[in-house]
Design an enzyme around this catalytic site. Structure first.
Site, PDB file in Angstrom:
ATOM      1  N   GLY A 181     -15.651-109.855  55.698  1.00 49.85           N
ATOM      2  CA  GLY A 181     -14.711-108.711  55.436  1.00 49.85           C
ATOM      3  C   GLY A 181     -15.503-107.594  55.372  1.00 49.85           C
ATOM      4  O   GLY A 181     -16.476-107.596  55.557  1.00 49.85           O
ATOM      5  N   GLN A 211     -17.460 -98.586  53.379  1.00 49.00           N
ATOM      6  CA  GLN A 211     -18.835 -99.172  53.743  1.00 49.00           C
ATOM      7  C   GLN A 211     -19.127 -98.498  55.282  1.00 49.00           C
ATOM      8  O   GLN A 211     -20.338 -98.650  55.349  1.00 49.00           O
ATOM      9  CB  GLN A 211     -18.622-100.643  53.959  1.00 49.00           C
ATOM     10  CG  GLN A 211     -18.342-101.307  52.547  1.00 49.00           C
ATOM     11  CD  GLN A 211     -18.438-102.801  52.787  1.00 49.00           C
ATOM     12  OE1 GLN A 211     -17.259-103.607  53.078  1.00 49.00           O
ATOM     13  NE2 GLN A 211     -19.519-103.360  52.480  1.00 49.00           N
ATOM     14  N   CYS A 252     -22.960-108.853  49.618  1.00 48.74           N
ATOM     15  CA  CYS A 252     -22.203-107.723  50.075  1.00 48.74           C
ATOM     16  C   CYS A 252     -23.032-107.049  51.276  1.00 48.74           C
ATOM     17  O   CYS A 252     -24.389-106.824  51.007  1.00 48.74           O
ATOM     18  CB  CYS A 252     -21.971-106.400  48.905  1.00 48.74           C
ATOM     19  SG  CYS A 252     -21.112-105.128  49.356  1.00 48.74           S
ATOM     20  N   LEU A 253     -22.507-106.629  52.181  1.00 47.90           N
ATOM     21  CA  LEU A 253     -22.889-106.002  53.518  1.00 47.90           C
ATOM     22  C   LEU A 253     -23.828-104.801  52.936  1.00 47.90           C
ATOM     23  O   LEU A 253     -24.665-104.082  53.735  1.00 47.90           O
ATOM     24  CB  LEU A 253     -22.349-105.945  54.624  1.00 47.90           C
ATOM     25  CG  LEU A 253     -21.617-107.145  55.216  1.00 47.90           C
ATOM     26  CD1 LEU A 253     -20.644-106.838  56.325  1.00 47.90           C
ATOM     27  CD2 LEU A 253     -22.651-108.129  55.597  1.00 47.90           C
ATOM     28  N   HIS A 289     -12.682-108.564  46.733  1.00 49.11           N
ATOM     29  CA  HIS A 289     -13.972-107.633  47.017  1.00 49.11           C
ATOM     30  C   HIS A 289     -13.885-106.670  47.912  1.00 49.11           C
ATOM     31  O   HIS A 289     -14.200-105.390  47.637  1.00 49.11           O
ATOM     32  CB  HIS A 289     -14.894-108.558  47.904  1.00 49.11           C
ATOM     33  CG  HIS A 289     -16.353-107.979  48.021  1.00 49.11           C
ATOM     34  ND1 HIS A 289     -17.385-108.443  47.599  1.00 49.11           N
ATOM     35  CD2 HIS A 289     -16.522-107.123  49.068  1.00 49.11           C
ATOM     36  CE1 HIS A 289     -18.514-107.955  47.852  1.00 49.11           C
ATOM     37  NE2 HIS A 289     -17.963-107.119  48.615  1.00 49.11           N
ATOM     38  N   GLU A 290     -13.065-106.758  48.971  1.00 55.91           N
ATOM     39  CA  GLU A 290     -12.674-105.442  49.797  1.00 55.91           C
ATOM     40  C   GLU A 290     -11.870-104.372  49.096  1.00 55.91           C
ATOM     41  O   GLU A 290     -12.154-103.236  49.161  1.00 55.91           O
ATOM     42  CB  GLU A 290     -12.083-105.952  51.070  1.00 55.91           C
ATOM     43  CG  GLU A 290     -12.728-107.127  51.947  1.00 55.91           C
ATOM     44  CD  GLU A 290     -14.460-106.679  51.946  1.00 55.91           C
ATOM     45  OE1 GLU A 290     -15.102-107.432  52.365  1.00 55.91           O
ATOM     46  OE2 GLU A 290     -14.744-105.510  52.018  1.00 55.91           O
ATOM     47  N   HIS A 297     -13.866-102.414  46.765  1.00 61.56           N
ATOM     48  CA  HIS A 297     -14.739-101.193  47.708  1.00 61.56           C
ATOM     49  C   HIS A 297     -13.710 -99.898  47.564  1.00 61.56           C
ATOM     50  O   HIS A 297     -14.319 -98.856  47.923  1.00 61.56           O
ATOM     51  CB  HIS A 297     -14.974-101.872  49.094  1.00 61.56           C
ATOM     52  CG  HIS A 297     -16.198-102.583  49.355  1.00 61.56           C
ATOM     53  ND1 HIS A 297     -17.489-101.908  48.800  1.00 61.56           N
ATOM     54  CD2 HIS A 297     -16.677-103.644  49.513  1.00 61.56           C
ATOM     55  CE1 HIS A 297     -18.565-102.726  49.098  1.00 61.56           C
ATOM     56  NE2 HIS A 297     -17.993-103.784  49.441  1.00 61.56           N
TER      57      HIS A 297
HETATM   58  O1  K2U Z   1     -17.467-106.022  51.618  1.00 62.28           O
HETATM   59  C1  K2U Z   1     -18.475-106.665  52.140  1.00 62.28           C
HETATM   60  O2  K2U Z   1     -19.690-106.486  51.886  1.00 62.28           O
HETATM   61  C2  K2U Z   1     -18.303-107.967  53.103  1.00 62.28           C
HETATM   62  C3  K2U Z   1     -18.731-109.254  52.491  1.00 62.28           C
HETATM   63  C4  K2U Z   1     -17.437-109.727  51.884  1.00 62.28           C
HETATM   64  C5  K2U Z   1     -17.551-111.182  51.118  1.00 62.28           C
HETATM   65  C6  K2U Z   1     -18.524-110.984  50.046  1.00 62.28           C
HETATM   66  C7  K2U Z   1     -18.524-112.243  48.914  1.00 62.28           C
HETATM   67  C8  K2U Z   1     -17.739-113.308  49.222  1.00 62.28           C
HETATM   68  C9  K2U Z   1     -16.880-113.328  50.350  1.00 62.28           C
HETATM   69  C10 K2U Z   1     -16.839-112.265  51.091  1.00 62.28           C
HETATM   70  C11 K2U Z   1     -19.424-109.812  53.485  1.00 62.28           C
HETATM   71  O3  K2U Z   1     -18.581-110.666  54.259  1.00 62.28           O
HETATM   72  S1  K2U Z   1     -20.939-110.689  52.803  1.00 62.28           S
HETATM   73  C12 K2U Z   1     -21.353-111.732  53.807  1.00 62.28           C
HETATM   74  C13 K2U Z   1     -20.588-113.383  54.032  1.00 62.28           C
HETATM   75  C14 K2U Z   1     -20.647-113.667  55.133  1.00 62.28           C
HETATM   76  C15 K2U Z   1     -20.271-115.150  55.128  1.00 62.28           C
HETATM   77  C16 K2U Z   1     -19.402-115.466  53.745  1.00 62.28           C
HETATM   78  C17 K2U Z   1     -19.537-114.966  52.779  1.00 62.28           C
HETATM   79  C18 K2U Z   1     -20.063-113.550  52.933  1.00 62.28           C
HETATM   80 ZN    ZN Z   2     -19.149-105.641  49.934  1.00 62.87          ZN
END
Ligand code: K2U
Ligand code: ZN
Length: 180
Positions: free
Chosen positions: A46, A51, A95-96, A137-138, A141
């Site tokens: 996501g 971001q 979170c990225l 989560h998104e 943000h």
């Molecule tokens: O918004 C973001 O930082 C993207 C996150 C979203 C996310 C966070 C927690 C749980 C699910 C999604 C990134 O995708 S975090 C990296 C990631 C990669 C694979 C699976 C889960 C999280």
């Molecule tokens: Zn995030």
């Protein structure tokens, strides 16, 4: 398409409330393509526009990306949670914008999200499992909310302190990893 730099905590842009998108034009279509490319490259499942420094209400998601399955990219414009289950679920979130830090977060197990798609059509999606977590989560943000806001004050302050120190070191030309 372009891979865009992802803002890192404590960048103040991550705390802004994003603005609704009034017109879905070539700029928004290009933004969604760049966000998807950036998400896949991270890799992530996501990504929200703030971001990558764009304070507008658009998110992208692809839960299939986690299992390495066939991509199922989703673009949601002006997404809004219009329903959520009483049942909750614990999920380990990262979170990225807060790299290499994960913690358990409790959220509603399923949500109904209303949004506009790239063709300008009003849509709704009923999500559970990983997609429910991603969408919550998104959308957080877009409201300047980060998953660390659901943690204890002690844990949150520790993370913010660590990333603030790293940002200061990087700005001064140093760069020192630190355990927390
Ligand atoms: O918004 C973001 O930082 C993207 C996150 C979203 C996310 C966070 C927690 C749980 C699910 C999604 C990134 O995708 S975090 C990296 C990631 C990669 C694979 C699976 C889960 C999280
Ligand atoms: Zn995030």
């Amino acid at each position: 398409m372009a891979k865009l730099p992802i803002l890192i905590l404590p960048d103040p842009v991550l705390r802004k409330v994003a603005t609704p998108i009034a017109t879905i034009d070539k700029r928004i279509r290009k933004l969604s393509e760049d966000m998807l490319e950036t998400m896949y490259d991270a890799p992530g499942v996501g990504l929200a526009a703030p971001q990558i420094g764009v304070t507008e209400r658009i998110i992208v998601a692809d839960p299939a990306n986690e299992e390495g399955a066939e991509p199922q990219p989703m673009v949601l414009i002006n997404p809004e949670i219009v329903g959520s289950s009483e049942e909750t679920k614990v999920w380990e979130e990262g979170c990225l914008s807060i790299p290499d830090y994960v913690e358990d977060v409790i959220r509603p197990a399923s949500v109904r999200v209303a949004y506009t798609d790239l063709e300008g059509e009003a849509r709704e999606v009923e999500a559970d499992g990983l997609l429910a977590v991603i969408l919550q989560h998104e959308i957080d943000h877009l409201n300047g909310v980060l998953f660390i806001d659901y943690l204890s004050r002690l844990k949150r302050e520790r993370v913010v302190k660590k990333f603030t120190k790293q940002a200061k070191l990087a700005a001064a030309g140093g760069d020192e990893p630190e355990m927390i």
